[in-house]
Write a protein that holds these residues in place. Structure first.
Motif, mmCIF file in Angstrom:
data_model
loop_
_atom_site.group_PDB
_atom_site.id
_atom_site.type_symbol
_atom_site.label_atom_id
_atom_site.label_comp_id
_atom_site.label_asym_id
_atom_site.label_seq_id
_atom_site.Cartn_x
_atom_site.Cartn_y
_atom_site.Cartn_z
ATOM 1 N N THR A 219 10.388 70.001 -56.096
ATOM 2 C CA THR A 219 10.600 70.774 -54.856
ATOM 3 C C THR A 219 11.998 70.636 -54.266
ATOM 4 O OG1 THR A 219 9.836 68.962 -53.435
ATOM 5 C CG2 THR A 219 8.155 70.471 -54.290
ATOM 6 N N LYS A 220 12.700 69.538 -54.602
ATOM 7 C CA LYS A 220 14.017 69.222 -54.037
ATOM 8 C C LYS A 220 13.957 69.035 -52.520
ATOM 9 C CE LYS A 220 15.897 69.491 -58.055
ATOM 10 N NZ LYS A 220 16.264 68.247 -58.754
ATOM 11 N N ASN A 221 12.764 68.689 -52.051
ATOM 12 C CA ASN A 221 12.590 68.418 -50.623
ATOM 13 C C ASN A 221 13.050 66.986 -50.346
ATOM 14 O OD1 ASN A 221 11.669 67.924 -48.004
ATOM 15 N ND2 ASN A 221 9.750 69.039 -48.322
ATOM 16 N N PRO A 222 14.076 66.782 -49.473
ATOM 17 C CA PRO A 222 14.611 65.440 -49.222
ATOM 18 C C PRO A 222 13.584 64.461 -48.655
ATOM 19 C CG PRO A 222 15.471 67.027 -47.642
ATOM 20 C CD PRO A 222 14.779 67.819 -48.689
ATOM 21 N N VAL A 223 12.507 64.993 -48.080
ATOM 22 C CA VAL A 223 11.448 64.121 -47.539
ATOM 23 C C VAL A 223 10.831 63.305 -48.679
ATOM 24 C CG1 VAL A 223 9.187 64.074 -46.427
ATOM 25 C CG2 VAL A 223 10.935 65.665 -45.625
ATOM 26 N N PHE A 224 10.623 63.933 -49.810
ATOM 27 C CA PHE A 224 10.046 63.232 -50.958
ATOM 28 C C PHE A 224 11.043 62.215 -51.525
ATOM 29 C CE2 PHE A 224 7.525 67.287 -51.272
ATOM 30 C CZ PHE A 224 6.318 66.717 -50.894
ATOM 31 N N ARG A 225 12.313 62.555 -51.500
ATOM 32 C CA ARG A 225 13.323 61.608 -51.994
ATOM 33 C C ARG A 225 13.331 60.349 -51.141
ATOM 34 N NH1 ARG A 225 19.540 63.136 -51.396
ATOM 35 N NH2 ARG A 225 18.939 62.569 -49.270
ATOM 36 N N ASP A 226 13.216 60.515 -49.836
ATOM 37 C CA ASP A 226 13.178 59.345 -48.946
ATOM 38 C C ASP A 226 11.893 58.541 -49.144
ATOM 39 O OD1 ASP A 226 15.589 60.192 -47.963
ATOM 40 O OD2 ASP A 226 14.729 61.193 -46.201
ATOM 41 N N SER A 227 10.796 59.258 -49.547
ATOM 42 C CA SER A 227 9.515 58.569 -49.755
ATOM 43 C C SER A 227 9.595 57.602 -50.923
ATOM 44 C CB SER A 227 8.404 59.591 -50.010
ATOM 45 O OG SER A 227 8.198 60.400 -48.880
ATOM 46 N N VAL A 228 10.472 57.903 -51.887
ATOM 47 C CA VAL A 228 10.602 57.015 -53.047
ATOM 48 C C VAL A 228 10.993 55.623 -52.584
ATOM 49 C CG1 VAL A 228 11.856 56.583 -55.184
ATOM 50 C CG2 VAL A 228 11.202 58.927 -54.595
ATOM 51 N N ILE A 229 12.074 55.515 -51.832
ATOM 52 C CA ILE A 229 12.548 54.206 -51.389
ATOM 53 C C ILE A 229 11.601 53.583 -50.369
ATOM 54 C CG2 ILE A 229 13.984 54.936 -49.440
ATOM 55 C CD1 ILE A 229 14.901 52.394 -52.214
ATOM 56 N N TYR A 230 10.886 54.455 -49.589
ATOM 57 C CA TYR A 230 9.942 53.954 -48.594
ATOM 58 C C TYR A 230 8.831 53.139 -49.264
ATOM 59 C CZ TYR A 230 6.031 54.081 -45.309
ATOM 60 O OH TYR A 230 4.972 53.730 -44.503
ATOM 61 N N TYR A 231 8.225 53.703 -50.292
ATOM 62 C CA TYR A 231 7.130 53.009 -50.961
ATOM 63 C C TYR A 231 7.629 51.804 -51.768
ATOM 64 C CZ TYR A 231 3.965 56.764 -49.624
ATOM 65 O OH TYR A 231 3.208 57.653 -48.913
ATOM 66 N N LEU A 232 8.837 51.911 -52.317
ATOM 67 C CA LEU A 232 9.394 50.760 -53.035
ATOM 68 C C LEU A 232 9.667 49.612 -52.070
ATOM 69 C CD1 LEU A 232 11.794 52.549 -55.545
ATOM 70 C CD2 LEU A 232 9.685 51.346 -56.087
ATOM 71 N N ASN A 233 10.138 49.934 -50.876
ATOM 72 C CA ASN A 233 10.363 48.884 -49.855
ATOM 73 C C ASN A 233 9.046 48.224 -49.468
ATOM 74 O OD1 ASN A 233 13.143 49.166 -49.749
ATOM 75 N ND2 ASN A 233 13.087 50.694 -48.107
ATOM 76 N N LYS A 234 7.942 49.004 -49.381
ATOM 77 C CA LYS A 234 6.640 48.427 -49.038
ATOM 78 C C LYS A 234 6.196 47.450 -50.126
ATOM 79 C CE LYS A 234 3.410 50.860 -47.012
ATOM 80 N NZ LYS A 234 3.414 50.399 -45.627
ATOM 81 N N ALA A 235 6.452 47.805 -51.384
ATOM 82 C CA ALA A 235 6.089 46.905 -52.487
ATOM 83 C C ALA A 235 6.908 45.615 -52.424
ATOM 84 C CB ALA A 235 6.307 47.609 -53.821
ATOM 85 N N GLN A 236 8.201 45.745 -52.120
ATOM 86 C CA GLN A 236 9.069 44.558 -52.014
ATOM 87 C C GLN A 236 8.668 43.688 -50.833
ATOM 88 O OE1 GLN A 236 12.891 46.460 -51.764
ATOM 89 N NE2 GLN A 236 12.639 47.418 -53.778
ATOM 90 N N ASN A 237 8.267 44.326 -49.732
ATOM 91 C CA ASN A 237 7.858 43.567 -48.542
ATOM 92 C C ASN A 237 6.615 42.729 -48.807
ATOM 93 O OD1 ASN A 237 9.993 44.564 -47.045
ATOM 94 N ND2 ASN A 237 8.801 46.285 -46.210
ATOM 95 N N LEU A 238 5.720 43.254 -49.646
ATOM 96 C CA LEU A 238 4.518 42.494 -49.985
ATOM 97 C C LEU A 238 4.879 41.183 -50.678
ATOM 98 C CD1 LEU A 238 1.989 45.202 -51.275
ATOM 99 C CD2 LEU A 238 1.718 43.758 -49.273
ATOM 100 N N TYR A 239 5.870 41.239 -51.577
ATOM 101 C CA TYR A 239 6.295 40.026 -52.275
ATOM 102 C C TYR A 239 6.915 39.027 -51.302
ATOM 103 C CZ TYR A 239 8.805 36.935 -55.458
ATOM 104 O OH TYR A 239 9.300 35.827 -56.108
#
Length: 614
Positions: A219-239
């Motif tokens: 889609t090239k929607n920037p909202v989805f691009r930002d979601s990539v790092i958002y979910y990766l940050n949540k995974a890192q925060n769990l550790y």
């Protein structure tokens, strides 16, 4: 090294590493085993085996899973036995030991079927799905995952549900099915949030980041691009929040994917993005040092660092990062040739760009060598997969055939039972029918006997009635004949009296002397004869004269009939002569004439003929 090469490396790590990260609910201390009874140890051993599997210690994981299965089987805890075999199936699938994976999965299924517990069957189906995932049979993966999820609708288990949805998410990444990648990544995360397994939840967040990456690419929607790092940050925060409960590899994958995110989506001039990429690549490298099977993540992080060093024209560090990555991968007992080929290719191109054609040629030869090994490895694995798949299909077909035979045997058994029941019912029916028929026959026989008796009585009664009626008829006929004879006798007597009176009249008119006393005495004698005649005439047939006329061949005169009546009354010739006031000779002549008229023979007696007439 070009950017697209690193992208291939990172996506491969995401997919392959995700296959390994599927559980580990709590951090367990193996010393706690000593504090438990043998009956309670299987559950803890299963969790310890899963923890060892997550950390890459597959030998320890297999050993603990086997111990768990043995103890659980001893205490007939079949659900725990199934879980232990499922862990073994998962480990053998990861290590490409397809035969052992299939055996472990089949054992799990067999034990689960014996237990008849929905949760055990769900684990067994998941074990089958893991095996088919190892041999790339997507159809069977989908089938067994569907069967497991259907059972979990009856017995909720968010932990197992999350693992199953995660597996479905992974196979859909192979097909680039954006819709299903999002669907199953969300479902896996929703179920993981209901558990205390932070490692599983971290992997689910990484899955959501991959789904967001797919969404952005389409889609090239920037909202989805930002979601990539958002979910990766949540995974890192769990550790960072639960370092004892989240595997280092889970954290390392989140870091390397974050570094790849900044490398792919931000320009070379974006210093902040470059700093973040270098930081995350460094974290991935550091956290995976000393970790079991962490070589690929470290090589990938060094590859990203070499790319940024190259962009900064720091060729010394570029070479150092690539050489270090190459050295790390070479230490693997069974290296990942795909990643190794990408690193060696990058080194060959680097030396070629630096004008060091000798080293470039040397590494290019290694690329050829590793490609050949990689091809051989793929060919061997594919051959093993095909062989195992063939054996699995053969076994499944045999099982199906056995089931069909068993079903046929059951159907045949039911058929025989049905035939036996039908035969018994038929015999009972025949017996009852025979009994009823016999009973009916006896009743019918008795009825016929009674009817026969009634008929005989009725016949006897009818005969008696006929005899009575005949007797009455005969009596009536006799009475009638008697009356007719009396009438005939009376008529004869009256005629005689009339003739006597006529003679007396003539004599008186002629003045003749009459002897009245003599006439009186003669009449008294005649009256007595007539009384006797009346008694005899009662035997005469009422139709005497008509019958006599019918038998006569010539017409009889009244005088003839009178003479026949006297003869029938058995009067002798003398009396007849007196009654008829003729000579005896005339009587004899009249008898002869009557005999001729009746057509009697010379030897036939007229008197006897007349007396025998009925």
């Amino acid at each position: 090294m070009k950017h697209q090469h690193f992208k291939k490396i990172f996506l491969l790590i995401i997919i392959c590493a995700s296959c390994l990260m599927t559980s580990g609910q709590t951090l367990l201390d193996s010393t706690a085993l000593n504090q438990l009874s043998d009956k309670d140890k299987p559950a803890l051993l299963t969790q310890l085996a899963e923890q060892s599997r997550i950390n890459g210690d597959y030998k320890a994981a297999i050993r603990k899973a086997q111990q768990s299965a043995a103890l659980a089987l001893r205490f007939k805890n079949l659900a725990e036995v199934t879980k232990a075999y499922t862990i073994q199936a998962s480990i053998y699938a990861t290590t490409k030991n397809f035969v052992s994976s299939k055996k472990a999965g089949d054992s799990a299924l067999f034990i689960a079927q014996q237990s008849r517990q929905p949760i055990a069957m769900a684990y067994a189906y998941y074990a089958q799905a893991l095996f088919y995932n190892a041999i790339d049979n997507s159809e069977q993966i989908t089938k067994y995952c569907g069967l497991a999820l259907k059972l979990l609708e009856k017995t909720a288990d968010p932990y197992l549900s999350a693992k199953i949805y995660y597996l479905l998410y992974m196979i859909n990444t192979h097909w680039d099915d954006v819709k299903n990648v999002n669907k199953y990544a969300r479902a896996a995360t929703e179920n993981a949030l209901k558990t205390t397994d932070y490692n599983l939840l971290g992997n689910c967040y990484t899955a959501l980041s991959v789904a967001a990456d797919y969404n952005y690419a389409s889609t090239k929607n920037p909202v989805f691009r930002d979601s990539v790092i958002y979910y990766l940050n949540k995974a890192q925060n769990l550790y960072q929040q639960y370092p004892k409960y989240v595997a280092r590899k889970t954290y390392g994958i989140a870091c390397i994917n974050s570094a790849d995110y900044y490398l792919r989506y931000f320009s070379d001039t974006d210093e902040a993005a470059k700093a973040n990429a270098i930081r995350y690549a460094g974290l991935a490298n550091e956290v995976m040092k000393g970790a079991i099977n962490g070589e690929e993540i470290r090589a990938s992080s060094l590859g990203i660092l070499s790319e940024y060093a190259k962009r900064n024209k720091n060729f010394v560090m570029t070479e150092a990062y690539l050489q270090e990555a190459y050295s790390i991968l070479k230490t693997q007992k069974v290296p990942s040739y795909y990643t190794l080929i990408n690193i060696v290719t990058a080194l060959a191109k680097f030396y070629e760009q630096q004008g060091n054609y000798e080293k470039a040629l040397a590494f290019q030869k290694r690329v050829t060598e590793y490609n050949s090994r990689y091809f051989d490895e793929k060919r061997t694995l594919n051959a093993q997969k095909l062989e195992v798949q063939y054996e699995a299909e053969k076994r499944n077909n045999e099982v199906k055939l056995l089931k069909q035979r068993a079903q046929y045997a059951r159907q045949q058994k039911y058929l025989y039972i049905g035939i036996a029941i039908a035969s018994i019912l038929g015999l009972i029916f025949m017996f009852r029918s025979y009994h009823f028929r016999l009973k009916y026959s006896l009743q019918r026989e008795r009825q016929l006997h009674l009817e026969k008796q009634d008929a005989e009585l009725l016949m006897k009664f009818e005969k008696e009635e006929q005899a009575r009626l005949k007797a009455e008829q005969l009596l009536l006929e006799s009475q009638q004949q008697q009356l007719q004879k009396e009438v005939m006798a009376s008529q004869l007597q009256l005629e005689h009296k009339k003739e006597v009176l006529f003679q007396l009249k003539e004599k008186l008119s002629d003045n003749q002397k009459l002897n009245i006393n003599k006439i009186w005495n003669e009449e008294l004698m005649l009256d007595n004869d007539f009384e006797e005649a009346k008694f005899q005439i009662q035997q005469v047939h009422p139709d005497f004269f008509s019958t006599l006329n019918q038998k006569a061949q010539q017409k009889l005169t009244p005088l003839d009939l009178k003479l026949c009546a006297y003869l029938h009354l058995k009067m002798d010739t003398k009396k007849i002569a007196q009654l008829m006031h003729i000579e005896a000779k005339s009587v004899r002549m009249s008898r002869y004439r009557i005999k001729q008229k009746l057509g009697l023979g010379k030897d036939e007696d007229l008197k006897l003929f007349l007396q025998e007439m009925v």
